[in-house]
Structures are given as structure tokens and as C-alpha cells.
Design a protein around this motif. Structure first.
Motif, PDB file in Angstrom:
ATOM      1  N   ALA A   6     -54.808  51.410  30.369  1.00 22.50           N
ATOM      2  CA  ALA A   6     -54.600  52.507  29.416  1.00 22.50           C
ATOM      3  C   ALA A   6     -54.493  51.945  27.998  1.00 22.50           C
ATOM      4  CB  ALA A   6     -53.353  53.292  29.786  1.00 22.50           C
ATOM      5  N   ALA A   9     -57.959  50.772  26.850  1.00 19.04           N
ATOM      6  CA  ALA A   9     -58.791  51.931  26.511  1.00 19.04           C
ATOM      7  C   ALA A   9     -58.386  52.525  25.159  1.00 19.04           C
ATOM      8  CB  ALA A   9     -58.691  52.989  27.605  1.00 19.04           C
ATOM      9  N   ALA A  10     -57.079  52.507  24.883  1.00 19.46           N
ATOM     10  CA  ALA A  10     -56.592  53.066  23.625  1.00 19.46           C
ATOM     11  C   ALA A  10     -56.974  52.191  22.436  1.00 19.46           C
ATOM     12  CB  ALA A  10     -55.082  53.256  23.683  1.00 19.46           C
ATOM     13  N   LEU A  12     -59.780  50.632  22.061  1.00 19.76           N
ATOM     14  CA  LEU A  12     -61.241  50.567  21.882  1.00 19.76           C
ATOM     15  C   LEU A  12     -61.706  51.142  20.550  1.00 19.76           C
ATOM     16  CD1 LEU A  12     -62.547  51.510  25.458  1.00 19.76           C
ATOM     17  CD2 LEU A  12     -62.712  49.293  24.309  1.00 19.76           C
ATOM     18  N   ASP A  13     -60.906  52.036  19.972  1.00 20.38           N
ATOM     19  CA  ASP A  13     -61.335  52.683  18.725  1.00 20.38           C
ATOM     20  C   ASP A  13     -60.904  51.944  17.472  1.00 20.38           C
ATOM     21  OD1 ASP A  13     -62.687  55.182  19.631  1.00 20.38           O
ATOM     22  OD2 ASP A  13     -60.804  55.364  20.719  1.00 20.38           O
ATOM     23  N   LEU A  79     -61.890  46.005  31.743  1.00 23.56           N
ATOM     24  CA  LEU A  79     -62.054  47.468  31.756  1.00 23.56           C
ATOM     25  C   LEU A  79     -63.270  47.860  32.588  1.00 23.56           C
ATOM     26  CD1 LEU A  79     -61.420  49.078  28.247  1.00 23.56           C
ATOM     27  CD2 LEU A  79     -60.418  49.708  30.429  1.00 23.56           C
ATOM     28  N   GLU A  80     -64.316  47.104  32.451  1.00 24.96           N
ATOM     29  CA  GLU A  80     -65.550  47.339  33.210  1.00 24.96           C
ATOM     30  C   GLU A  80     -65.272  47.273  34.713  1.00 24.96           C
ATOM     31  OE1 GLU A  80     -69.090  48.569  33.152  1.00 24.96           O
ATOM     32  OE2 GLU A  80     -68.860  47.402  31.307  1.00 24.96           O
ATOM     33  N   PHE A  82     -62.398  47.602  36.136  1.00 22.06           N
ATOM     34  CA  PHE A  82     -61.494  48.713  36.463  1.00 22.06           C
ATOM     35  C   PHE A  82     -62.249  50.025  36.656  1.00 22.06           C
ATOM     36  CE2 PHE A  82     -58.834  52.206  34.681  1.00 22.06           C
ATOM     37  CZ  PHE A  82     -57.883  52.251  35.687  1.00 22.06           C
ATOM     38  N   ALA A  83     -63.231  50.265  35.810  1.00 22.64           N
ATOM     39  CA  ALA A  83     -63.986  51.524  35.875  1.00 22.64           C
ATOM     40  C   ALA A  83     -64.786  51.618  37.171  1.00 22.64           C
ATOM     41  CB  ALA A  83     -64.922  51.638  34.672  1.00 22.64           C
ATOM     42  N   GLU A 150     -71.349  59.306  18.892  1.00 18.94           N
ATOM     43  CA  GLU A 150     -71.372  57.899  19.325  1.00 18.94           C
ATOM     44  C   GLU A 150     -70.180  57.546  20.209  1.00 18.94           C
ATOM     45  OE1 GLU A 150     -69.322  59.097  16.280  1.00 18.94           O
ATOM     46  OE2 GLU A 150     -71.510  58.995  16.072  1.00 18.94           O
ATOM     47  N   ARG A 151     -69.112  58.316  20.074  1.00 17.75           N
ATOM     48  CA  ARG A 151     -67.880  58.003  20.820  1.00 17.75           C
ATOM     49  C   ARG A 151     -67.282  59.286  21.358  1.00 17.75           C
ATOM     50  NH1 ARG A 151     -64.736  55.725  23.750  1.00 17.75           N
ATOM     51  NH2 ARG A 151     -62.658  54.937  23.212  1.00 17.75           N
ATOM     52  N   ILE A 152     -67.566  59.594  22.619  1.00 20.01           N
ATOM     53  CA  ILE A 152     -67.113  60.876  23.160  1.00 20.01           C
ATOM     54  C   ILE A 152     -65.964  60.748  24.163  1.00 20.01           C
ATOM     55  CG2 ILE A 152     -69.366  61.976  22.812  1.00 20.01           C
ATOM     56  CD1 ILE A 152     -69.691  61.756  25.934  1.00 20.01           C
ATOM     57  N   GLY A 153     -65.634  59.516  24.579  1.00 21.28           N
ATOM     58  CA  GLY A 153     -64.556  59.306  25.553  1.00 21.28           C
ATOM     59  C   GLY A 153     -63.263  60.017  25.175  1.00 21.28           C
ATOM     60  N   PRO A 154     -62.726  59.716  23.992  1.00 19.15           N
ATOM     61  CA  PRO A 154     -61.472  60.359  23.588  1.00 19.15           C
ATOM     62  C   PRO A 154     -61.612  61.873  23.480  1.00 19.15           C
ATOM     63  CG  PRO A 154     -61.975  58.483  22.174  1.00 19.15           C
ATOM     64  CD  PRO A 154     -63.180  58.712  23.020  1.00 19.15           C
ATOM     65  N   THR A 157     -61.313  63.344  27.057  1.00 13.14           N
ATOM     66  CA  THR A 157     -59.942  63.316  27.583  1.00 13.14           C
ATOM     67  C   THR A 157     -59.060  64.355  26.868  1.00 13.14           C
ATOM     68  OG1 THR A 157     -59.343  61.477  26.115  1.00 13.14           O
ATOM     69  CG2 THR A 157     -60.034  60.914  28.344  1.00 13.14           C
TER      70      THR A 157
END
Lengths: 189, 189
Positions: A6, A9-10, A12-13, A79-80, A82-83, A150-154, A157
Motif C-alpha cells: 500500500a 503504491a501510494a 508511485l505518484d 509491486l509487480e 504482488f499484483a 496517463e495515470r488512472i489508478g488513483p 480507487t
DNA sequence: GTCAATTATAAGACTAATCACATTATTGAC
DNA sequence: GTCAATAATGTGATTAGTCTTATAATTGAC
């Protein structure tokens, strides 16, 4: 052993300090992971020791100095991994639902009060998340942003968090109304 | 210190053994509280020691003997006290959302696979909860049951669980579709 | 001008949760 | 007839999370 993912992932931005990370865990990250600041400081230290993040000191004049952290290549690889692994089902705990479960055996007025409080809390969070989503997609429409951003993950969620809070609010209102009606009906007898 | 209240609330519908309680925490109670069997055995022992539940032995022929537990007056008073106090906000943890948060930086195919798995899992749970709700309300309609049923607490919490899983399934499907479309668009370039 | 909140980072003690393992008999599937 | 699952209850070691406390300058509210 999954708080670390977690945190990764947080991060990454962009690089964050422990303090900023704690803020993120209060807002966006709160939609899928609960953790206290103390845990974050400890986890960052472990992650740095294991080479999954790297920290650098930022000297400040008016504020205390801080250390900001970035995900390393090893961290990204972790992370890879883990995913690709299959994770545990979602972990939920909610005091309020315990109270509702017991609603027939305890003072219904108190349960109604808790439901009303939570509905208001959910409503505030809905507005907050709405603002966060607007900020994330900028001037683009949602469809357009989700297709080409370009960044849709956040964003995704936050959408889940928004739907959760809407479901929460609706359920709280309906449950409170039902308990209220039963109380009124009981009083009439 | 709040697992005890979840256990007390679960025991309100009749005496249960530790084993049966663990089953309940796998189904209905899972909608609002996560706990493993070992915790439940330990908590039951503590609750009995503190006089909030009382246990009695049931001798069985074909199966090992068991101890079943009932909430005492002191236990009910403790639940009453708990319902009136204001609780913590809901506690959530979800591996899957962590993966989606990182979706732009890791193999999207893996994330899509996890989302699809979870959608199927949610769908199975939706059917399960639908059956549980039918069982709880008997031959009555929902409106009628909620107005005049004698025990609606578990029904209300199951409704929340159902809505949660429906939201989960819908979000998983939509997110998987979006990531899939982006992957296809990227491949065409 | 005072008081609370914010920024920034933890350590130490304690409580709670998980993991791995252990036992014993029966039922149902293939 | 064998094998897995179910019914039933835990213990002991380890890991994770929470609670309390500490420091110290600055900014904003009233």
C-alpha cells in the motif's frame, strides 16, 4: 506484510515524506487501506532498509527538515510480483454495523443517532472525493480521462471509495428511517 | 477491544458453539467484521471469564462434544453501553485496490485478471446473501418484514453486505473493461 | 497576545491478530 | 477402500497494530 505494498503504491505518484504519506492515508489511500502515522514511519524505515524505497533529506527554513521517499526499481519489481499473486479477500470492520446487528436488543434511539451521524460523515466524504476526482481528471470529462489519461489508478480507487460512501449513506438513511418508523409504530400501541 | 462486541451481537440470535460462531463469521457477520476461528475461541473464553456470556456443555454421540454460549444480562448491558458510545469509522483493507492503484506501473493484464476473479467472487456472494435474506424474512415481503418482523438487525446488515458486493462487482467489471480497452488501444499503435 | 493547529519525526509499551500446528471421529464422494 | 471434508477445540510463536508520549518551531484564528 501487505502494508508495504500500500505504501509503495501510494509513493508511485511522486516522492513523499512520512508526514505527507500519512495525509495521503487519510484521504485517497483511506479508500482501500487503513494505517496510522506511526506504522507508516516504521514501514518506510523497513522499506528503505530493504532497498524498496530510497529517501533523501530536504532542508527547510521555516519548517523542520524532512526526508522524502521514492520507489526504487526493486520496489517496482516487488509491486509487480504482488499484483500477479492472488490476494486476500477484502478485510472489513465496522462498529456501526455491529450496533445495527444488535438493534433489536438495545436502545434503538442510540442506533438511529449513530446511523444519522455516519450518514452525515459519508456525505462529507462524498463531497471530498468528488473534489479529489475533479482534481485528478483536470478539465477532461471522466470518459475521456479514463480512456486517455496517463495515470488512472488513483482515479479508479477513488471511484470505488465514492461508490462505497454513497452506498453507506443510502443504507444509513434507509436503516435509520426503518428503525424510526418501527419506534413510532411501537409508541402508538 | 471491539471483537467482543461483534461476538456478543452474533450470539443474540441464540446459543452458538465456537465452531458455529466461526461459521457465522464466515457468512453473515463477514459483512461487518473479519475474524479467524482462533480469535473467536480465545474471545469466548475471555467473555465467559468476564461474565458477559455463559457456556454450557452439549454431549454428542457421533460428533465431539461442544460448548454453546449465550449472552448474559451483563453482556447485554455491555452491548447497550457500546451502542450509545460513538465508534470508530469503518476499517477497510483491500489488496485488490492496492493493485489497481498501481495499475499504470505494473502489468495491466494481471490487474485485469484479479479484477475479473473478484467480480466472480462478488457475484457468488451476492447470490449467497440473496438466499440468506430470503431465509431471514421467510414468506413475507421485504417491506412487510422490515415493518413488522421481530428481528431485523441481521437483515439490515445483510442488506449492507449485499449492496457492498454489488458495488464491488460493478466497479470490478467497469475497471477491468477500462483497463482492457486501454490495453487494446495501446496495442493498435 | 494567546491558544490551538500544523509541520515533522519517531520510540517504547502494550494489545491484538495471524501462522503453524495438534487431536480425534465421522460423513460423503469417487 | 481411500481420501478429503466436516465437526470440534484449542496452544504457542511470531508479526502487526495501537496507545501513549516526546520534541519544537511556525502559522492562523479570535
Amino acid at each position: 506484510m501487505a502494508l508495504r505494498h500500500a505504501v509503495l503504491a501510494a509513493l508511485l505518484d511522486g516522492e513523499l515524506s512520512g508526514y505527507q504519506l500519512a495525509k495521503a492515508f487519510d484521504l485517497g489511500v483511506a479508500n482501500f487501506w487503513h494505517a496510522l502515522p506511526q506504522q507508516l514511519y516504521a514501514e518506510l524505515a523497513r522499506l528503505e532498509r530493504d532497498g524498496l524505497v530510497s529517501g533523501r533529506e530536504i532542508v527547510q527554513d521555516t519548517r523542520p527538515n524532512k526526508r522524502v521517499f521514492t520507489v526504487t526499481d526493486a520496489g517496482l519489481a516487488e509491486l509487480e510480483r504482488f499484483a500477479a499473486a492472488d490476494g486476500k479477500p477484502s478485510f472489513i470492520r465496522d462498529d456501526l454495523l455491529v450496533k445495527v446487528q444488535a438493534a433489536d436488543h438495545v436502545d434503538a434511539g442510540e442506533v438511529i443517532a449513530r446511523l444519522t451521524e455516519r450518514a452525515a460523515f459519508a456525505d462529507a466524504k462524498i463531497r471530498l472525493l468528488g473534489g479529489l476526482l475533479r482534481k485528478l481528471r483536470g478539465d477532461r470529462g471522466e470518459e475521456e480521462f479514463l480512456r486517455h489519461g496517463e495515470r488512472i489508478g488513483p482515479y479508479l480507487t477513488c471511484l470505488r471509495g465514492l461508490a462505497f460512501e454513497q452506498g453507506n449513506r443510502d443504507w444509513c438513511r434507509r436503516s435509520a428511517a426503518i428503525l424510526e418508523e418501527r419506534r413510532a409504530a411501537h409508541a402508538r400501541e
